[in-house]
Design a protein around this motif. Structure first.
Motif, PDB file in Angstrom:
ATOM      1  N   UNK A 565     -57.686-114.918  -7.149  1.00  0.00           N
ATOM      2  CA  UNK A 565     -58.057-116.306  -7.413  1.00  0.00           C
ATOM      3  C   UNK A 565     -56.836-117.134  -7.806  1.00  0.00           C
ATOM      4  N   UNK A 566     -56.013-116.568  -8.676  1.00  0.00           N
ATOM      5  CA  UNK A 566     -54.827-117.292  -9.142  1.00  0.00           C
ATOM      6  C   UNK A 566     -53.839-117.523  -8.006  1.00  0.00           C
ATOM      7  N   UNK A 567     -53.742-116.563  -7.108  1.00  0.00           N
ATOM      8  CA  UNK A 567     -52.787-116.659  -6.013  1.00  0.00           C
ATOM      9  C   UNK A 567     -53.286-117.613  -4.923  1.00  0.00           C
ATOM     10  N   UNK A 568     -54.575-117.506  -4.566  1.00  0.00           N
ATOM     11  CA  UNK A 568     -55.136-118.322  -3.484  1.00  0.00           C
ATOM     12  C   UNK A 568     -55.495-119.737  -3.934  1.00  0.00           C
ATOM     13  N   UNK A 569     -55.899-119.860  -5.216  1.00  0.00           N
ATOM     14  CA  UNK A 569     -56.343-121.149  -5.763  1.00  0.00           C
ATOM     15  C   UNK A 569     -57.355-121.837  -4.842  1.00  0.00           C
ATOM     16  N   UNK A 570     -58.496-121.192  -4.548  1.00  0.00           N
ATOM     17  CA  UNK A 570     -59.500-121.811  -3.672  1.00  0.00           C
ATOM     18  C   UNK A 570     -59.999-123.127  -4.258  1.00  0.00           C
ATOM     19  N   UNK A 571     -60.352-124.050  -3.376  1.00  0.00           N
ATOM     20  CA  UNK A 571     -60.773-125.373  -3.837  1.00  0.00           C
ATOM     21  C   UNK A 571     -62.242-125.656  -3.591  1.00  0.00           C
ATOM     22  N   UNK A 572     -62.952-124.722  -2.945  1.00  0.00           N
ATOM     23  CA  UNK A 572     -64.370-124.928  -2.679  1.00  0.00           C
ATOM     24  C   UNK A 572     -65.133-123.622  -2.730  1.00  0.00           C
ATOM     25  N   UNK A 573     -66.464-123.718  -2.777  1.00  0.00           N
ATOM     26  CA  UNK A 573     -67.302-122.526  -2.888  1.00  0.00           C
ATOM     27  C   UNK A 573     -67.166-121.626  -1.668  1.00  0.00           C
ATOM     28  N   UNK A 578     -65.008-115.989  -0.195  1.00  0.00           N
ATOM     29  CA  UNK A 578     -64.208-115.061   0.616  1.00  0.00           C
ATOM     30  C   UNK A 578     -63.344-114.142  -0.237  1.00  0.00           C
ATOM     31  N   UNK A 579     -63.295-114.383  -1.558  1.00  0.00           N
ATOM     32  CA  UNK A 579     -62.461-113.569  -2.449  1.00  0.00           C
ATOM     33  C   UNK A 579     -63.162-112.234  -2.728  1.00  0.00           C
TER      34      UNK A 579
END
Length: 606
Positions: A565-573, A578-579
């Motif tokens: 999560x910290x590396x990808x920093x997704x911005x939406x659900x 996908x994590x």
């Protein structure tokens, strides 16, 4: 593999695909077959019965000896949206009845039961009335009377096959050599079950064995210092040692807690809860802090005293790095450990056959400690698994030890033991060899022996190494009835007669050992500075959630998930889903909060 299984794997458990033998095992049990599964800790054993229980009609009954772990397993499953419960002695009568009613009403997917509870007439009658999907027998090595965790109740679990022959059974363990595996199959009537034996290798664990430096605390402190803010376990031989080490670590500013059977149940439970719920706690424990540890982010396991067997060592070190990230297994030992363990075996109430088996297992562990070959190769060899060596992730591969021709030194040592009457410990024999005029030497007239001062060219540390390795090689043994006096065995004869050349491991000088200790395992996946700030914020949020719900932190999310999560920093659900590690239930429960936290962390950085 049935598409329904993959769908549940992804939507419920949040995993993109199966690992190793998981798919074949799950397919076998889902179709109604029996299975005997040997899979290393952290290999995903639980999924092998949890997923079939969700695919089959009825409730999966999980037999587990670990009351302390049941609550955490159930908490983790409930976080995933799985209907799970347990029945054990910690429940009051009213709560137990609620669980029983839920089972009968078909409202449970998985029910964890201790073997003692399962075998009661009340529980057996309850299961007669329920729809059972499968029986899972966890920690199946407990059935073996020669194992390190024998539980008498496990011998009676053949009743599952006899009473419910149509219900598939799956027995699972992470520690069983070939004889124990055969015994599990026989004792549980699983001779016709399909066997799945995964590799015992844990490539993410770095193995290191060092010699004790006095109390052994300096090496331990250096190890912990190389794992700042990491969780770890330190195993010690006795309750007294546990208390002492925990105090010393706390005085050094380390968040260390003791755990042993002599403490009150409340204090033990509180310390275990802190270890599971908080980050950076080091638990100092006897092996009473046993199998009931499901914490995935333990970065190191240290043994400050020699374990009793390779199986015990493998199982205890296996609690490190269950998440697959780099971890370290560190063992410190000396001749005193060998003498103490041999004495305990000799003075035990066990029969001669059992004592001989325990001595053979101890000898195998000593051979592992003194070996100059790849640690991984030696360790896996005990379980009947070949490994080419040169693993690149153990002390012997990273810093190959030197060997020296110790034949003459060994002959001097063995001769001195014999000529002094085989009545004294290593310290006194070394004084004779070095020509030290101690009071004891004078009193027994040992300065008149032919072996007096014939080893003056070697110092105490060198001679201690020789005696330690002679004991490990089985040429000397300690007589527990005569204050651990050393005496010769038949294996010493060829050396004394000059018929065998003896090469020994050369102990490194202290400065070199210190440098080797400073080389920690490969770091956990590196993050950029911005990602590191997000990771820290996520861990803090996770800790708050764990405290609010009174569950272990890893039940919310594993470190590996937070790191992604910290590396990808997704911005939406959609990106969040996908994590790996985020199934539909956790997405619904935590998705918005995680996205808000990541956005806030980004704003703070900007």
């Amino acid at each position: 593999m049935d598409s329904a299984a993959l769908d549940i794997l992804r939507t419920t458990f949040g995993h993109p695909g199966f690992r190793g033998e998981q798919a074949r095992i799950i397919d076998c049990v889902t179709r109604g077959g029996d299975a005997l599964v040997l899979m290393p800790t952290g290999g995903g054993k639980s999924l092998c019965y949890q997923l079939p229980a969700l695919l089959r009609q009825g409730c999966g009954i999980v037999v587990s000896p670990l009351i302390a772990l049941m609550q955490d397993q159930v908490d983790a499953l409930r976080q995933l949206g799985v209907r799970a419960a347990f029945l054990n002695s910690t429940l009051d009568a009213a709560t137990a009845r609620e669980v029983e009613d839920a089972l009968l009403d078909g409202q449970l997917d998985l029910l964890y039961v201790a073997p003692e509870r399962l075998l009661t007439p009340r529980c057996m009658a309850l299961l007669d009335r329920a729809k059972i999907a499968l029986f899972a027998i966890d920690e199946a090595h407990c059935v073996s009377q020669w194992g390190h965790d024998f539980r008498r109740e496990y011998r009676e679990l053949t009743v599952l096959h006899e009473r419910w022959p149509q219900v598939p059974r799956i027995a699972l363990t992470a520690t069983a050599d070939a004889p124990t595996r055969a015994e599990i199959a026989e004792r549980l009537a699983l001779e016709d079950a399909q066997q799945f034996v995964s590799s015992f290798d844990r490539p993410n664990i770095r193995y290191r064995v060092v010699l004790k430096d006095g109390s052994g605390q300096r090496g331990l402190l250096e190890l912990i210092a190389s794992h700042p803010d990491d969780s770890g376990i330190v195993y010690a031989f006795s309750r007294k040692r546990v208390e002492s080490i925990a105090v010393q670590l706390a005085q050094a500013g380390i968040k260390a807690l003791p755990y042993h059977a002599g403490m009150s149940a409340d204090v033990r439970a509180a310390n275990q809860r802190r270890f599971l719920q908080e980050d950076g706690v080091v638990m100092v424990a006897t092996i009473a802090f046993g199998m009931g540890i499901d914490k995935p982010d333990v970065r190191f396991v240290a043994h400050v005293d020699l374990p009793k067997s390779i199986e015990g060592y493998y199982q205890e070190t296996g609690r490190a790095g269950r998440d697959g990230e780099p971890a370290e297994a560190w063992l410190s030992y000396g001749l005193g450990d060998v003498v103490n363990l041999r004495q305990l075996i000799a003075l035990s109430d066990a029969g001669d056959e059992r004592k001989q088996l325990e001595l053979r297992k101890l000898d195998a562990l000593l051979g592992f400690c003194e070996s100059t070959q790849c640690r991984r190769q030696a360790l896996l060899g005990w379980f009947g698994e070949s490994h080419p060596g040169a693993c690149g992730n153990c002390d012997n591969c990273l810093n190959p030890p030197e060997r020296w021709d110790a034949t003459q030194a060994a002959r001097k040592a063995l001769s001195c033991v014999y000529r002094s009457g085989q009545r004294f410990g290593a310290g006194h024999v070394i004084d004779i060899l070095r020509g030290v005029e101690s009071e004891k030497v004078q009193r027994f007239g040992h300065d008149q022996l032919s072996t007096w001062a014939i080893g003056a060219d070697m110092d105490v540390k060198q001679w201690s190494s020789v005696f330690r390795q002679l004991v490990a090689l089985g040429m000397l043994e300690a007589d527990s009835e005569r204050h651990n006096a050393l005496r010769l065995t038949g294996a010493a004869t060829p050396v004394l007669k000059g018929e065998r050349t003896l090469w020994m491991r050369m102990d490194p000088p202290r400065a070199s050992r210190s440098r080797a200790r400073g080389r920690a395992a490969a770091p956990v996946s590196a993050l950029s500075s911005e990602a590191g700030l997000r990771f820290a914020a996520l861990r803090e949020w996770r800790a708050e959630m764990a405290r609010e719900q009174d569950v272990p932190a890893y039940v919310i999310f594993h470190d590996a998930t937070l790191r992604t999560l910290a590396d990808m920093a997704p911005s939406g659900l959609h990106e969040l889903a996908a994590v790996p590690g985020i199934g539909s239930s956790k997405l619904e429960r935590y998705g918005d909060a995680v996205l808000q936290l990541l956005q806030q962390a980004h704003t703070d950085v900007v």
